[in-house]
Design an enzyme around this catalytic site. Sequence first.
Site, PDB file in Angstrom:
ATOM      1  N   CYS A  46      18.325  -6.257  -4.407  1.00  0.00           N
ATOM      2  CA  CYS A  46      17.708  -4.603  -3.649  1.00  0.00           C
ATOM      3  C   CYS A  46      17.202  -4.237  -4.655  1.00  0.00           C
ATOM      4  CB  CYS A  46      18.209  -4.607  -2.091  1.00  0.00           C
ATOM      5  SG  CYS A  46      18.125  -2.277  -1.830  1.00  0.00           S
ATOM      6  N   TYR A 180       6.005  -3.807  -0.412  1.00  0.00           N
ATOM      7  CA  TYR A 180       6.223  -4.205   0.557  1.00  0.00           C
ATOM      8  C   TYR A 180       4.733  -4.192   1.855  1.00  0.00           C
ATOM      9  CZ  TYR A 180      10.743  -4.345  -1.133  1.00  0.00           C
ATOM     10  OH  TYR A 180      12.151  -4.778  -1.457  1.00  0.00           O
TER      11      TYR A 180
END
Length: 329
Positions: A46, A180
């Site tokens: 992450c 994203y």
Amino acid sequence: MSSNNKPAEIDQDGSFKRQVNRFTAPFGEELPVQSGKYRLLWSPACPWAHRAVIVRKILGLDTSISLGTASPLRPQIDRVDWEFSLDKDHKDPELGIQYVSEVYFNSDADYNGRPTVPVMVDIEEKKAVNNDYFNLTTDFETVWAPFHKEGAPDLYPEHLREDIDRWSDVIFHDINNGVYKCGFAQSQAAYEQAFDRLFARLDEVDAHLAENRFLLGDFITDADVRFYTTLARFDVAYYNGFKTNRTLIREFPNLWGYARDLYQTEGFGDTTDFHAIKQHYHLSITINPERTEEKILPKGPDLSVWGTPHHREQLSRTKEKFQHKRSTT
């Protein structure tokens, strides 16, 4: 609500809208700053969690805030969660939990969002107290200062804070979250808009780095940390997985040297796990969760090039990469 229900983060036009953080109580005000009280949960896959771990390492907060590492692989196709499957008995050794979502539900039994990392957990209560990834690093750099190691650098100097915040805001919207917006877009128009904005910003920053070793000059700041975690994942994950396939980072004349300069700095490369990153973005359910065929882990790219000379020091007036704190005496 069960963590098995995936929350919708797609707008009507098909664009990706990241969920708002639930636990944002600030340290030093609502949350006491106390060594040994908290555990930072993360996964090396992450980018949001990675930057907190970088700052924790650089400032020496690893002696005050313990670290729990979740697997880069999602546990199952219908559960958007992080699992401690790397640990014995699939349990975090300090909290005794199997899934990150458990500390969210301990704090709020009705929590209905996606359990995210990083999250700071009160160890005694096993409750999530802060998952505000946007402000966590600046909390580490300011109110956690009493627990910084001797000689720790100043990643958020007062005279540069407005500039750092400005860079951080741009990087977040157009680059960190921009990839994203490309990868999770569910309409062609939303994807192309995000794609164009992402590369327009990368081109702009690449030009800026032609004359500046780091984003704000000679020294690494919090803004560089935030930028780095996206750069480290770009070629190995986002370029193919998120369809950000105009230009590899290693093809930019200045971004590539800049990224290697950071990677070769203590706290950056030694907390970067390229294998975990590749596993998460190519084998886990982050991309195409409905796929049922066997997923293939890409063999490339060549990661040895991250250790090659970058020559970025030629742009700096000093050999030091960090600005040390000014004495208060």
